[in-house]
Design an enzyme around this catalytic site. Structure first.
Site, PDB file in Angstrom:
ATOM      1  NE  ARG A  17       7.284   4.197   9.846  1.00 50.05           N
ATOM      2  CZ  ARG A  17       6.210   4.306   9.055  1.00 50.05           C
ATOM      3  NH1 ARG A  17       5.909   3.350   8.218  1.00 50.05           N
ATOM      4  NH2 ARG A  17       5.458   5.389   9.091  1.00 50.05           N
TER       5      ARG A  17
ATOM      6  CG  ASN B  93       8.489  -1.879   0.072  1.00 50.56           C
ATOM      7  OD1 ASN B  93       7.988  -2.054   1.188  1.00 50.56           O
ATOM      8  ND2 ASN B  93       9.083  -0.749  -0.267  1.00 50.56           N
TER       9      ASN B  93
ATOM     10  CG  ASP C 146       0.015 -17.478   8.251  1.00 53.36           C
ATOM     11  OD1 ASP C 146       1.126 -17.409   8.830  1.00 53.36           O
ATOM     12  OD2 ASP C 146      -1.060 -17.615   8.862  1.00 53.36           O
TER      13      ASP C 146
ATOM     14  CE1 TYR D 289       8.974   5.057   2.762  1.00 53.83           C
ATOM     15  CE2 TYR D 289       7.369   6.829   3.012  1.00 53.83           C
ATOM     16  CZ  TYR D 289       7.914   5.641   3.448  1.00 53.83           C
ATOM     17  OH  TYR D 289       7.407   5.011   4.566  1.00 53.83           O
TER      18      TYR D 289
ATOM     19  CG  HIS E 146       5.339  -2.389  10.077  1.00 49.59           C
ATOM     20  ND1 HIS E 146       6.686  -2.686  10.110  1.00 49.59           N
ATOM     21  CD2 HIS E 146       5.214  -1.329   9.223  1.00 49.59           C
ATOM     22  CE1 HIS E 146       7.339  -1.832   9.327  1.00 49.59           C
ATOM     23  NE2 HIS E 146       6.468  -1.005   8.766  1.00 49.59           N
TER      24      HIS E 146
ATOM     25  N   PRO F 199       0.787  -1.233   0.000  1.00 48.95           N
ATOM     26  CG  PRO F 199      -0.230  -1.176   2.085  1.00 48.95           C
ATOM     27  CD  PRO F 199       0.481  -2.089   1.151  1.00 48.95           C
TER      28      PRO F 199
ATOM     29  NE  ARG G 193      10.324   5.966   8.492  1.00 53.80           N
ATOM     30  CZ  ARG G 193       9.334   5.786   7.603  1.00 53.80           C
ATOM     31  NH1 ARG G 193       9.427   4.815   6.708  1.00 53.80           N
ATOM     32  NH2 ARG G 193       8.285   6.589   7.616  1.00 53.80           N
TER      33      ARG G 193
ATOM     34  CG  HIS H 267      11.438  -2.270   4.225  1.00 54.03           C
ATOM     35  ND1 HIS H 267      10.063  -2.198   4.208  1.00 54.03           N
ATOM     36  CD2 HIS H 267      11.756  -3.466   4.785  1.00 54.03           C
ATOM     37  CE1 HIS H 267       9.568  -3.302   4.752  1.00 54.03           C
ATOM     38  NE2 HIS H 267      10.567  -4.092   5.112  1.00 54.03           N
ATOM     39  CB  ILE H 268      12.218   3.048  -0.008  1.00 53.56           C
ATOM     40  CG1 ILE H 268      11.601   2.327  -1.212  1.00 53.56           C
ATOM     41  CG2 ILE H 268      12.884   4.363  -0.419  1.00 53.56           C
ATOM     42  CD1 ILE H 268      10.373   3.011  -1.794  1.00 53.56           C
ATOM     43  CB  SER H 269      12.601   4.402   4.872  1.00 52.72           C
ATOM     44  OG  SER H 269      11.652   3.480   5.399  1.00 52.72           O
TER      45      SER H 269
HETATM   46  C1  DQA Z   1       8.421   1.009   3.689  1.00 55.94           C
HETATM   47  C2  DQA Z   1       8.540   1.181   5.203  1.00 55.94           C
HETATM   48  C3  DQA Z   1       7.214   0.894   5.886  1.00 55.94           C
HETATM   49  O1  DQA Z   1       7.338   1.090   7.290  1.00 55.94           O
HETATM   50  C4  DQA Z   1       6.146   1.838   5.377  1.00 55.94           C
HETATM   51  O2  DQA Z   1       4.892   1.506   5.938  1.00 55.94           O
HETATM   52  C5  DQA Z   1       6.075   1.887   3.887  1.00 55.94           C
HETATM   53  C6  DQA Z   1       7.311   1.879   3.121  1.00 55.94           C
HETATM   54  C7  DQA Z   1       9.719   1.390   2.959  1.00 55.94           C
HETATM   55  O3  DQA Z   1       9.864   1.019   1.807  1.00 55.94           O
HETATM   56  O4  DQA Z   1      10.574   2.082   3.522  1.00 55.94           O
HETATM   57  O5  DQA Z   1       5.007   2.047   3.317  1.00 55.94           O
HETATM   58  O6  DQA Z   1       8.157  -0.344   3.415  1.00 55.94           O
END
Ligand code: DQA
Length: 155
Positions: free
Chosen positions: A113, A76, A89, A25, A82, A12, A109, A102-104
């Site tokens: 997370r 991703n 599953d 991001y 989380h 999402p 954070r 993950h990008i971040s």
């Molecule tokens: C994310 C990190 C997640 O905590 C966040 O909910 C995202 C992006 C990332 O790519 O850094 O939607 O997955």
């Protein structure tokens, strides 16, 4: 031999890259991400199908498809990371490598997370390198497939 298929699945809000919290991001768009993944894969003799959904059920269905077709996944899961036990599953049924990306860097954070319910069923996780996380993940998949082929090759 035709290029090996790879699914690059995104959860999402990731289609909103470029406008969504650019300080976290970055400025690149989802189209940029798709092009980067496809180019990276092509150079490694892989064909990447890049998909995004805001719908947990759709993401679970794609994971089932990958399990049935033995397709590797770069995933991703975004916020599903989380808390989605349904996604976790589904991923536990995987039949090919799975790299969580993950990008971040979620570990740096907010507290919520810091938990990934997906990490324990992934081959590994790459986080915190911006869009480069996807490049590194696709490289990892290519490397794993090469090692697998070598191991299963008949002498
Ligand atoms: C994310 C990190 C997640 O905590 C966040 O909910 C995202 C992006 C990332 O790519 O850094 O939607 O997955």
């Amino acid at each position: 031999m035709s290029a090996r298929r790879l699914l690059v699945l995104n959860g999402p809000n990731l289609r909103r890259l470029g406008t969504r919290e650019p300080d976290v991001y970055g400025a690149a768009t989802f189209d940029d991400l798709e092009a980067l993944c496809r180019d990276t894969a092509r150079r490694l003799d892989l064909t990447a199908e890049v998909r995004q959904t805001d719908d947990e059920a759709e993401l679970v269905r794609w994971v089932h498809e990958a399990a049935d077709e033995q397709l590797p996944i770069v995933l991703n899961p975004a916020a599903f990371t989380h808390y989605s036990y349904a996604l976790r599953d589904a991923l536990a049924q995987r039949t090919a490598p799975l790299v969580e990306v993950h990008i971040s860097n979620p570990a740096a954070r907010e507290e919520f997370r810091h938990t990934s319910v997906v990490a324990s069923v992934a081959t590994g996780t790459i986080a915190g390198f911006g869009l480069m996380s996807y490049v590194l993940a696709i490289q990892a998949v290519a490397e794993m497939l090469t090692v697998q082929n070598r191991t299963h090759a008949t002498p």
